[in-house]
Scaffold this active site. Sequence first.
Site, PDB file in Angstrom:
ATOM      1  N   LYS A 120       6.078   1.755 -14.675  1.00 53.45           N
ATOM      2  CA  LYS A 120       6.148   3.267 -14.685  1.00 53.45           C
ATOM      3  C   LYS A 120       7.401   3.516 -14.258  1.00 53.45           C
ATOM      4  O   LYS A 120       7.856   3.513 -13.137  1.00 53.45           O
ATOM      5  CB  LYS A 120       5.072   3.637 -13.506  1.00 53.45           C
ATOM      6  CG  LYS A 120       4.974   5.130 -13.721  1.00 53.45           C
ATOM      7  CD  LYS A 120       4.764   5.653 -12.298  1.00 53.45           C
ATOM      8  CE  LYS A 120       5.147   7.163 -12.048  1.00 53.45           C
ATOM      9  NZ  LYS A 120       6.521   7.526 -12.230  1.00 53.45           N
TER      10      LYS A 120
ATOM     11  N   GLY B 104      12.126   2.499  -4.417  1.00 43.96           N
ATOM     12  CA  GLY B 104      12.400   4.028  -4.263  1.00 43.96           C
ATOM     13  C   GLY B 104      12.392   4.049  -2.623  1.00 43.96           C
ATOM     14  O   GLY B 104      13.010   3.313  -1.862  1.00 43.96           O
ATOM     15  N   SER B 105      11.843   5.100  -2.179  1.00 37.50           N
ATOM     16  CA  SER B 105      11.855   5.665  -0.992  1.00 37.50           C
ATOM     17  C   SER B 105      11.198   4.727   0.075  1.00 37.50           C
ATOM     18  O   SER B 105      10.220   4.139  -0.364  1.00 37.50           O
ATOM     19  CB  SER B 105      11.500   7.023  -0.803  1.00 37.50           C
ATOM     20  OG  SER B 105      10.135   7.056  -0.847  1.00 37.50           O
ATOM     21  N   THR B 106      11.709   4.588   1.481  1.00 40.58           N
ATOM     22  CA  THR B 106      11.056   3.918   2.175  1.00 40.58           C
ATOM     23  C   THR B 106       9.716   4.339   2.698  1.00 40.58           C
ATOM     24  O   THR B 106       8.666   3.849   2.862  1.00 40.58           O
ATOM     25  CB  THR B 106      11.805   4.073   3.452  1.00 40.58           C
ATOM     26  OG1 THR B 106      12.894   2.885   3.295  1.00 40.58           O
ATOM     27  CG2 THR B 106      10.970   3.258   4.737  1.00 40.58           C
TER      28      THR B 106
ATOM     29  N   GLY C 171       7.334   3.383  -0.151  1.00 41.17           N
ATOM     30  CA  GLY C 171       7.118   1.956   0.089  1.00 41.17           C
ATOM     31  C   GLY C 171       5.988   1.644   0.859  1.00 41.17           C
ATOM     32  O   GLY C 171       5.487   0.810   1.050  1.00 41.17           O
TER      33      GLY C 171
ATOM     34  N   GLU D  42      11.993  -2.574  -2.685  1.00 43.84           N
ATOM     35  CA  GLU D  42      13.456  -2.339  -2.493  1.00 43.84           C
ATOM     36  C   GLU D  42      13.684  -0.794  -2.188  1.00 43.84           C
ATOM     37  O   GLU D  42      13.526   0.004  -3.117  1.00 43.84           O
ATOM     38  CB  GLU D  42      14.174  -2.614  -3.765  1.00 43.84           C
ATOM     39  CG  GLU D  42      15.509  -3.032  -3.575  1.00 43.84           C
ATOM     40  CD  GLU D  42      16.539  -1.699  -3.354  1.00 43.84           C
ATOM     41  OE1 GLU D  42      16.802  -1.109  -2.609  1.00 43.84           O
ATOM     42  OE2 GLU D  42      16.810  -1.638  -4.751  1.00 43.84           O
TER      43      GLU D  42
ATOM     44  N   CYS E 128      20.455   3.495  -3.395  1.00 40.56           N
ATOM     45  CA  CYS E 128      20.088   3.232  -2.070  1.00 40.56           C
ATOM     46  C   CYS E 128      20.950   2.327  -1.440  1.00 40.56           C
ATOM     47  O   CYS E 128      21.038   2.251  -0.274  1.00 40.56           O
ATOM     48  CB  CYS E 128      18.952   2.165  -2.611  1.00 40.56           C
ATOM     49  SG  CYS E 128      19.078   1.158  -3.833  1.00 40.56           S
TER      50      CYS E 128
ATOM     51  N   GLU F  94      18.545   8.699   5.214  1.00 43.93           N
ATOM     52  CA  GLU F  94      19.224   8.818   3.853  1.00 43.93           C
ATOM     53  C   GLU F  94      19.379  10.036   3.210  1.00 43.93           C
ATOM     54  O   GLU F  94      18.224  10.665   2.872  1.00 43.93           O
ATOM     55  CB  GLU F  94      18.373   7.815   3.067  1.00 43.93           C
ATOM     56  CG  GLU F  94      18.925   7.398   1.785  1.00 43.93           C
ATOM     57  CD  GLU F  94      18.107   6.559   0.898  1.00 43.93           C
ATOM     58  OE1 GLU F  94      16.883   6.515   1.079  1.00 43.93           O
ATOM     59  OE2 GLU F  94      18.785   5.309   0.390  1.00 43.93           O
TER      60      GLU F  94
END
Lengths: 289, 482
Positions: free
Chosen positions: B183, B235-237, B240, B257, B291, B388
């Site tokens: 995706k 992607g973002s934490t 995640g 990641e 990132c 971030e």
Amino acid sequence: MTRLAVPKTYKLYIGGKFPRSESGRTYEITGAGGDFLANAAQASRKDARDAVVAARSALKGWSAATAYNRGQVLYRIAELLEGRRAQFVDELVRSEGLTERRAAAVIDTAIDRWVWFAGWADKFAQVLGNGNPVAGPYFNLSVPEPTGVVAVIAPQAGEGHSLTGFVSAVAPALVSGNTVVVVASRSAPLSAISLSEVLATSDVPPGVVNVLTGSPAEIAPWLASHADVNAIDLVGAGALDWVQLQIDAAETLKRVLQPEDGPGAPAPTLARISAFTETKTVWHTKGLL
Amino acid sequence: MSFLDYAPAPESRAILSLRPSYGLFVDGEFVDGNGPAFTTISPATEEGLTEIATADDADVDRAVAAARKAYDRVWSKLSGSDRGKYLFRIARLVQERARELAVAETLNNGKPIKESRDVDIPLVAAWFFYYAGWADKLDHAGLGPDPRPLGVAGQIIPWNFPLLMLAWKIAPALASGNTVVLKPAETTPLTALLFAEILQQADLPPGVVNIVTGPGATGQALVRHPDVDKIAFTGSTAVGREIARATAGTRKRLTLELGGKAANIVFDDAPIDQAIEGVVNGIFYNQGHVCCAGSRLLVQENVHDDVVERLKQRLTTLRLGDPLDKNTDIGAVNSAEQLERIRELTAAGEEEGATRWSPPCVLPDAGFWFAPTIFTGVQTSSRIAREEIFGPVLSILTFRTPQEAIAKANNTPYGLSAGIWSDKGSRVLAVADELRAGVVWTNTFNRFDPASPFGGYKESGYGREGGKQGLSAYLAPAGGIR
């Protein structure tokens, strides 16, 4: 006339010391036949948090020790265990209900596991790490480093689980330089505490291994959600609500090993060492000549 | 016109001919999605580029079924060398269509053409080339003889390096013998769909790679699908974490990641001119949508003023504007949503007392733009030092001793990357040892290579992409999945 024995008080092992639970609680340990063996400390949330603090404090020194040194320290554990075989056989017979012969086989396996893992300390980085041929003027190297503080729910069932299972879960995390907070077998915690006495009198620095006895169901959620724990090994958590523990662990993205069943779990593998390492890749720029 | 002004030098769009609409890529063919189609835009101008399909749960189910069938009947039975040959084909096709892909990437993402042309797309080809060679050599991947693929891999990628992240995910998955449902990010689906055409040209068996476009809900359907064996997410934490929760208690293997807040440490003995270039590359490359961006500059106190002055000088020479212009250094921010987040965090930086500076810079009227920005006098407790930002915003802090630099660098829940600038080799080695980060660049920054593992410590995620280590994310030892 037979001599009246002097029974031992089994306590926790935190930061190289043997405190009682701060909660003042104990619980009764019985042998395979239901006979009273001891009152073990029933660790609380506070004890678990103290153990994490001790493990965090010990991390810098243990992870910075040379691989050769860590290997010797782990090997030393095997040496000391060898000298105390009889005590462990006796405890295994009483707590797990094994025959003397089978108990002897369990302690032999536990000793041999320490020797096997000790030997990995200065080799796993060579096997798991590598130089990388990148397209550019860089010296590029990947090496495995310890993940940090590892919480372990030790095996809770199966022949020899209270000693060999315990050792097989704890030793691989130590090899790379992690420090450990381990929740021992609830039903048979005596070997784990006696092993702590071996650790305390060997060269393992205080805080590198911290042992909690009591209820894994009570303690594990605090460890799974603790922000200063980097990884959790749920090897012995099969009978707990381990899915919730894994969900709790996701909050700080802990590395998680799921429960393992079966006799002899966990097996001694390099994968258990690498599970609690982080690969660091460094790009060193080469100068122009 | 000063000597720093350049005449416009736009890359031609003629090389790219887009269809009016793109479907989902399932079982080797483009098919309609059940969800409402949406227009994907160029963030530099907000012009519509083409219509994109939305995959709903049923579409995702269809894609997973196609991947399962392809795994069972075709891909898992193919020899490693044949899998490798398909990947080599893909690498070559990417090279052949490189300029077209670069133009599409720049249009849809907003990044400067010089980056998509010289970095993104060449690395995509390199990634497929590298993992192609692994396909028949998996016995040497470090998992013992005859390691097994996991099955169907669900892969969810971000918008900052759309095609490169696709390559990071698909190449090792296919080399290891898995099939894929991927995706792309909602705002950058274009190159993934062009890649689907490349797969058709490569004659890759149907269903081995399936591409489902749509919003976050499409990704959630993929994560929750019971017949997916592996989830790989970049992607973002925050997302995640959600995925780690959603896959808890399942047999699904997971690699993540996630975010970063990398320290770029400049010692007083650093080659300052090179360090300035590295700092600029570290945070302004790809508009800071990286990132592993060096978003926290730690400068040794005695060279702080000099470094800041030179940095400001350098920033005034950066050219912001049309991403398709070959001279552009700073392109467009990828979306209105991301622009809003950058604005919010930079406003917080000012409120918390840091000093903000940007070079004189004219922003285009249409599209999403943010001028390169630096903050001096930043406190470690400030949001712009902790969170971030994912934009062209640099927070500058100081240190006196190496110990202080290390402590400040590690003072973050993230642990993705770090940079060290010093001419003293022994110091570089010692500091690199102490940094809790998965990738450390010394006297360079933001280098990527398929042979070099990439991934984070702590809350930057787990697992590695790239190198031999990248294979273990898609393989299990012969004895079974542990």
